[in-house]
Design a protein around this motif. Structure first.
Motif, PDB file in Angstrom:
ATOM      1  N   SER A  80      21.058  46.403  32.069  1.00 52.24           N
ATOM      2  CA  SER A  80      21.916  45.783  33.078  1.00 52.24           C
ATOM      3  C   SER A  80      22.851  44.756  32.459  1.00 52.24           C
ATOM      4  O   SER A  80      24.045  44.701  32.773  1.00 52.24           O
ATOM      5  N   LEU A  81      22.321  43.921  31.567  1.00 54.63           N
ATOM      6  CA  LEU A  81      23.136  42.875  30.952  1.00 54.63           C
ATOM      7  C   LEU A  81      24.238  43.476  30.086  1.00 54.63           C
ATOM      8  O   LEU A  81      25.395  43.032  30.125  1.00 54.63           O
ATOM      9  N   LEU A  82      23.892  44.500  29.309  1.00 57.29           N
ATOM     10  CA  LEU A  82      24.889  45.133  28.442  1.00 57.29           C
ATOM     11  C   LEU A  82      25.968  45.835  29.278  1.00 57.29           C
ATOM     12  O   LEU A  82      27.162  45.741  28.971  1.00 57.29           O
ATOM     13  N   ALA A  83      25.543  46.527  30.338  1.00 50.77           N
ATOM     14  CA  ALA A  83      26.507  47.213  31.191  1.00 50.77           C
ATOM     15  C   ALA A  83      27.390  46.215  31.930  1.00 50.77           C
ATOM     16  O   ALA A  83      28.583  46.460  32.128  1.00 50.77           O
ATOM     17  N   ALA A  84      26.824  45.099  32.344  1.00 52.73           N
ATOM     18  CA  ALA A  84      27.607  44.063  33.022  1.00 52.73           C
ATOM     19  C   ALA A  84      28.671  43.504  32.092  1.00 52.73           C
ATOM     20  O   ALA A  84      29.828  43.295  32.484  1.00 52.73           O
ATOM     21  N   ALA A  85      28.294  43.263  30.844  1.00 53.92           N
ATOM     22  CA  ALA A  85      29.258  42.748  29.869  1.00 53.92           C
ATOM     23  C   ALA A  85      30.396  43.739  29.664  1.00 53.92           C
ATOM     24  O   ALA A  85      31.576  43.357  29.613  1.00 53.92           O
ATOM     25  N   ALA A  86      30.062  45.029  29.561  1.00 52.91           N
ATOM     26  CA  ALA A  86      31.092  46.055  29.393  1.00 52.91           C
ATOM     27  C   ALA A  86      32.005  46.120  30.608  1.00 52.91           C
ATOM     28  O   ALA A  86      33.229  46.292  30.476  1.00 52.91           O
ATOM     29  N   SER A  87      31.445  45.979  31.811  1.00 53.18           N
ATOM     30  CA  SER A  87      32.251  46.014  33.040  1.00 53.18           C
ATOM     31  C   SER A  87      33.200  44.822  33.103  1.00 53.18           C
ATOM     32  O   SER A  87      34.351  44.956  33.530  1.00 53.18           O
ATOM     33  N   ILE A  88      32.726  43.670  32.691  1.00 53.65           N
ATOM     34  CA  ILE A  88      33.577  42.473  32.707  1.00 53.65           C
ATOM     35  C   ILE A  88      34.767  42.656  31.776  1.00 53.65           C
ATOM     36  O   ILE A  88      35.911  42.309  32.116  1.00 53.65           O
ATOM     37  N   ILE A  89      34.527  43.188  30.595  1.00 48.12           N
ATOM     38  CA  ILE A  89      35.619  43.442  29.649  1.00 48.12           C
ATOM     39  C   ILE A  89      36.620  44.429  30.247  1.00 48.12           C
ATOM     40  O   ILE A  89      37.844  44.257  30.122  1.00 48.12           O
ATOM     41  N   ASN A  90      36.110  45.459  30.922  1.00 48.09           N
ATOM     42  CA  ASN A  90      36.981  46.453  31.569  1.00 48.09           C
ATOM     43  C   ASN A  90      37.837  45.810  32.646  1.00 48.09           C
ATOM     44  O   ASN A  90      39.037  46.083  32.774  1.00 48.09           O
ATOM     45  N   ILE A  91      37.228  44.934  33.447  1.00 52.89           N
ATOM     46  CA  ILE A  91      37.961  44.254  34.527  1.00 52.89           C
ATOM     47  C   ILE A  91      39.055  43.360  33.951  1.00 52.89           C
ATOM     48  O   ILE A  91      40.188  43.315  34.456  1.00 52.89           O
ATOM     49  N   ILE A  92      38.742  42.633  32.886  1.00 49.94           N
ATOM     50  CA  ILE A  92      39.732  41.750  32.255  1.00 49.94           C
ATOM     51  C   ILE A  92      40.946  42.550  31.786  1.00 49.94           C
ATOM     52  O   ILE A  92      42.104  42.137  31.960  1.00 49.94           O
ATOM     53  N   GLU A  93      40.700  43.714  31.194  1.00 47.48           N
ATOM     54  CA  GLU A  93      41.802  44.551  30.734  1.00 47.48           C
ATOM     55  C   GLU A  93      42.635  45.054  31.914  1.00 47.48           C
ATOM     56  O   GLU A  93      43.869  45.092  31.842  1.00 47.48           O
ATOM     57  N   MET A  94      41.973  45.447  33.014  1.00 52.09           N
ATOM     58  CA  MET A  94      42.691  45.965  34.185  1.00 52.09           C
ATOM     59  C   MET A  94      43.519  44.886  34.863  1.00 52.09           C
ATOM     60  O   MET A  94      44.590  45.166  35.411  1.00 52.09           O
ATOM     61  N   LEU A  95      43.037  43.643  34.853  1.00 53.83           N
ATOM     62  CA  LEU A  95      43.766  42.553  35.493  1.00 53.83           C
ATOM     63  C   LEU A  95      45.132  42.319  34.854  1.00 53.83           C
ATOM     64  O   LEU A  95      46.044  41.786  35.481  1.00 53.83           O
ATOM     65  N   LYS A  96      45.280  42.738  33.605  1.00 47.62           N
ATOM     66  CA  LYS A  96      46.550  42.546  32.917  1.00 47.62           C
ATOM     67  C   LYS A  96      47.645  43.460  33.469  1.00 47.62           C
ATOM     68  O   LYS A  96      48.828  43.208  33.260  1.00 47.62           O
ATOM     69  N   HIS A  97      47.248  44.520  34.174  1.00 45.17           N
ATOM     70  CA  HIS A  97      48.224  45.532  34.607  1.00 45.17           C
ATOM     71  C   HIS A  97      48.243  45.747  36.123  1.00 45.17           C
ATOM     72  O   HIS A  97      49.032  46.549  36.603  1.00 45.17           O
ATOM     73  N   VAL A  98      47.378  45.060  36.874  1.00 44.40           N
ATOM     74  CA  VAL A  98      47.247  45.337  38.295  1.00 44.40           C
ATOM     75  C   VAL A  98      48.427  44.785  39.097  1.00 44.40           C
ATOM     76  O   VAL A  98      48.990  43.741  38.752  1.00 44.40           O
ATOM     77  N   VAL A  99      48.811  45.515  40.151  1.00 44.39           N
ATOM     78  CA  VAL A  99      49.790  45.042  41.133  1.00 44.39           C
ATOM     79  C   VAL A  99      49.089  45.050  42.481  1.00 44.39           C
ATOM     80  O   VAL A  99      48.739  46.100  43.000  1.00 44.39           O
ATOM     81  N   PHE A 100      48.825  43.876  43.036  1.00 44.57           N
ATOM     82  CA  PHE A 100      48.056  43.779  44.262  1.00 44.57           C
ATOM     83  C   PHE A 100      48.788  44.422  45.445  1.00 44.57           C
ATOM     84  O   PHE A 100      50.010  44.333  45.565  1.00 44.57           O
ATOM     85  N   PHE A 101      47.994  45.047  46.323  1.00 45.45           N
ATOM     86  CA  PHE A 101      48.493  45.723  47.523  1.00 45.45           C
ATOM     87  C   PHE A 101      49.468  46.854  47.189  1.00 45.45           C
ATOM     88  O   PHE A 101      50.279  47.242  48.016  1.00 45.45           O
TER      89      PHE A 101
END
Length: 454
Positions: free
Chosen positions: A429-450
């Protein structure tokens, strides 16, 4: 309580099999031919094992029913307080984790349904206008339609009343899984040999950096583990069953059938998809094909219908929890307690509701839809919620309440074995959570809300 082994199996399949099955070839690609199948089968066994432990805790020793997952934790809290040093805070954490995961899944299902709707539009566009056509566009109108359907569906009284919906949803999950299997088998046959490598995606000059390989492997482990998430709904499903034969016996069979059928599909889709695409397996196996377009459309339609039903399987326990809390808090309020009856097609069939049910359930679905529109990559956030929830909901609490019920003492071989499973699940769980957080950080760089686009 009129449920049977077959209605419970339908609920179980609907709850366990999600559209995440279409991403399993990608997960297997990160782990390879050795650890990929091991992960699929290992997670299935852990899920089934902990489900059996939790099933036996549905009734207390004096025969009292535990209607929800939280009720199970509360029932054994006194003994757990003495033997495991747990208190009311652990029950609160259990409830918050369970309901956060349910709500996160609802948001994720909304986004996933949107992606399938937009995929249909894009596939048809490419088929009729050519592979170079510009076929992208906003999906806000699609997500609005999905939310409207769920507003109507949310007026079902409870989980027991949506058995037909679960049967339809389960059938649809089989449909798009079978289509994915067919398309993968066809591609595998055209390749004349199985693709892929022993350890999956390669590292180095012709592969990915070592850091990427490590984090994607962790994320793949998490995706597989959380694809089997089931325990958080098990008690609510078991509560729909008839008392004869005993609910735990019926639920054992339902869990075996539900998880067994799910595992067959997961292993088949994951491994055949990997054999077809190898280390280049797409995140969603259906998106790897463009023809026959009508068959791909059918797969996406089946996925949408399944998600409509699965949404309600996750939503109904959440509705029941806050409605029970508010009705007790405002015990004299007509808003929560005055019932209205509207005749339907005959005098014997009526629609019964309270104003709170109409207003609050609708508002909750609207809020869920707005969040899905605001953060169109929310599946990554749901992956994080799943990573956080897998250990406590699927492993820790089922083991904890079972040890309390069975009076397993510290130091016994059973105590050691169960706690070893606890530690392994926590690490995953901890390792998967860390990987998900890294994925989210990368996606936030390109997201356009709504502004959700395919």
């Amino acid at each position: 309580m009129a449920g049977t082994v077959w209605t419970a199996t339908a609920h179980a399949i609907t709850a366990v099999i999600g559209s995440g099955v279409l991403g399993l070839p990608w997960s297997v690609a990160q782990l390879g031919w050795v650890f990929g199948p091991i992960g699929l089968l290992g997670c299935a066994y852990v899920t089934y094992f902990t489900a059996l432990l939790l099933t036996d805790c549905y009734r207390t020793p004096d025969g009292k029913r535990n209607h929800t997952y939280m009720d199970v934790a509360k029932s054994y809290l006194g003994f757990m307080l003495l033997t495991l040093h747990l208190g009311p805070k652990s029950v609160f954490i259990c409830g918050i984790t369970q309901y956060a995961m349910l709500w996160g899944s609802m948001i994720g299902y909304t986004v996933t349904a949107l992606i399938s709707m937009m995929a249909i539009k894009r596939t048809d566009c490419l088929h009729y206008k050519g592979p170079d056509a510009e076929c992208n566009g906003s999906g806000n109108w699609f997500i609005f339609m999905f939310g409207l359907i769920e507003v109507v569906m949310s007026q079902f009284p409870n989980l027991e009343e949506i058995t037909v919906v679960s049967w339809i949803a389960a059938a649809m999950s089989f449909a798009y899984s079978l289509i994915a299997l067919y398309l993968s088998t066809s591609k595998l046959a055209s390749n004349h040999r199985a693709q892929g490598t022993i350890l999956g995606v390669k590292v180095g000059e012709f592969g990915v950096p070592m850091s990427t390989k490590i984090w994607q492997s962790f994320q793949a482990m998490g995706n597989i583990a959380f694809a089997y998430t089931y325990s958080m709904l098990l008690i609510e499903i078991q509560d729909t069953l008839k008392p004869v034969p005993p609910e735990n016996e019926t639920m054992r069979r339902s869990s075996l059938y539900g998880i067994g059928i799910t595992t067959i599909f997961y292993v088949s889709v994951g491994c055949l998809g990997y054999a077809a695409f190898g280390n280049n397996a797409p995140g969603n196996i259906i998106t790897g094909f463009q023809e026959p377009f009508w068959l791909i459309d059918l797969a996406n339609i089946a996925c949408i219908i399944h998600l409509i039903g699965a949404y309600q399987v996750f939503a109904q326990p959440l509705f029941a929890a806050y409605e029970e809390f508010l009705s007790k808090k405002y015990s004299k309020s007509p808003f929560f307690h005055k019932k209205y009856i509207v005749p339907l097609f005959s005098k014997t069939r009526v629609f019964q509701f309270t104003l709170s049910k109409i207003v609050l359930r609708s508002a909750f679905v609207v809020l869920t839809t707005i969040i899905a529109m605001m953060v169109p990559f929310f599946n990554a956030v749901v992956g994080l919620l799943g990573a956080i929830a897998f250990w406590p909901l699927t492993v820790y609490f089922p083991i904890a309440v079972y040890m309390a019920r069975a009076h397993i003492n510290k130091g016994e071989w059973r105590w050691l074995a169960l706690n070893l499973l606890n530690v392994v699940a926590l690490v995953v769980s901890l390792l998967a959570a860390a990987a998900s957080i890294i994925n989210i950080i990368e996606m936030l760089k390109h997201v356009v809300f709504f502004k959700t686009q395919l």
